[in-house]
Design a protein around this motif. Structure first.
Motif, short mmCIF file in Angstrom:
data_model
loop_
_atom_site.label_atom_id
_atom_site.label_comp_id
_atom_site.label_asym_id
_atom_site.label_seq_id
_atom_site.Cartn_x
_atom_site.Cartn_y
_atom_site.Cartn_z
N MET A 10 14.63 -13.48 -3.49
CA MET A 10 13.47 -14.11 -3.73
C MET A 10 12.43 -13.20 -3.58
SD MET A 10 14.36 -17.09 -4.43
CE MET A 10 13.19 -18.08 -4.29
N GLU A 11 11.35 -13.41 -4.21
CA GLU A 11 10.30 -12.49 -4.03
C GLU A 11 8.82 -13.24 -3.64
OE1 GLU A 11 7.17 -9.58 -7.04
OE2 GLU A 11 9.39 -10.54 -7.79
N TYR A 12 8.14 -12.79 -2.70
CA TYR A 12 6.60 -13.14 -2.41
C TYR A 12 5.82 -11.99 -2.60
CZ TYR A 12 3.40 -15.84 -0.12
OH TYR A 12 1.96 -16.51 0.07
N ASN A 13 5.14 -11.83 -3.64
CA ASN A 13 4.51 -10.61 -3.93
C ASN A 13 3.08 -10.79 -4.29
OD1 ASN A 13 3.48 -8.05 -4.53
ND2 ASN A 13 5.29 -7.81 -5.73
N HIS A 14 2.18 -10.53 -3.54
CA HIS A 14 0.78 -10.78 -4.03
C HIS A 14 -0.04 -9.30 -3.90
CE1 HIS A 14 0.74 -14.94 -3.96
NE2 HIS A 14 1.40 -15.02 -2.87
N ILE A 15 0.85 -8.42 -4.09
CA ILE A 15 0.28 -6.93 -4.20
C ILE A 15 -0.46 -6.97 -5.61
CG2 ILE A 15 0.50 -4.45 -4.25
CD1 ILE A 15 3.17 -5.26 -2.50
N GLU A 16 -1.71 -6.34 -5.53
CA GLU A 16 -2.29 -6.04 -6.74
C GLU A 16 -2.31 -4.46 -7.10
OE1 GLU A 16 -6.75 -5.68 -8.55
OE2 GLU A 16 -6.48 -7.30 -7.18
N TRP A 17 -1.05 -4.28 -7.77
CA TRP A 17 -0.78 -2.93 -8.03
C TRP A 17 -1.91 -2.15 -9.11
CZ3 TRP A 17 3.12 -0.93 -5.80
CH2 TRP A 17 4.09 -1.83 -5.17
N THR A 18 -2.09 -1.00 -8.83
CA THR A 18 -2.99 -0.05 -9.50
C THR A 18 -2.30 0.91 -10.18
OG1 THR A 18 -3.48 1.17 -7.49
CG2 THR A 18 -4.97 -0.76 -7.89
N PRO A 19 -2.75 1.39 -11.24
CA PRO A 19 -1.96 2.54 -12.13
C PRO A 19 -2.27 3.83 -11.29
CG PRO A 19 -4.13 1.90 -13.29
CD PRO A 19 -4.03 0.92 -11.94
N PHE A 20 -0.83 4.43 -11.54
CA PHE A 20 -0.85 5.79 -10.68
C PHE A 20 -0.13 6.91 -11.68
CE2 PHE A 20 2.13 3.47 -8.87
CZ PHE A 20 3.08 4.31 -8.62
N THR A 21 -0.13 8.01 -11.50
CA THR A 21 0.63 8.95 -12.08
C THR A 21 1.48 9.82 -10.90
OG1 THR A 21 -0.51 8.95 -13.88
CG2 THR A 21 0.99 10.74 -13.85
N VAL A 22 2.60 10.15 -11.10
CA VAL A 22 3.41 10.96 -10.31
C VAL A 22 3.71 12.17 -10.83
CG1 VAL A 22 5.43 11.17 -8.81
CG2 VAL A 22 4.78 9.01 -8.95
N LYS A 23 3.01 13.27 -10.32
CA LYS A 23 3.29 14.58 -11.01
C LYS A 23 4.07 15.51 -9.92
CE LYS A 23 -1.10 14.07 -13.62
NZ LYS A 23 -2.38 14.86 -13.83
#
Length: 73
Positions: free
Chosen positions: A60-73
């Motif tokens: 089950m998931e309870y997720n209210h995270i507002e994901w922001t874009p990112f780049t892994v380099k």
């Protein structure tokens, strides 16, 4: 130097992941005392299955995270 993961790297990365987890499991009391859950995109599922993980249908998931874009380099 850090570079983008290549297909040829998968086995080496899996070996590093496995070695690290074996060490962590032994320090934490053994594999029967540890549960690992992770979030992976569809492209990564085959990688984790090669490591012995199974795709679950009962999490089950309870997720209210507002994901922001990112780049892994």
């Amino acid at each position: 130097m850090i570079r983008e993961l290549q297909k040829a790297d998968i086995n080496k990365v899996a070996d590093i992941w496995l070695d690290t987890n074996v060490t962590a499991h032994s320090l934490a009391g053994g594999k029967k005392d540890i549960a690992v859950y992770l979030v992976a995109n569809e492209n990564a599922i085959a990688f984790y299955e090669k490591l012995g993980m199974k795709k679950a249908n009962d999490v089950m998931e309870y997720n209210h995270i507002e994901w922001t874009p990112f780049t892994v380099k």
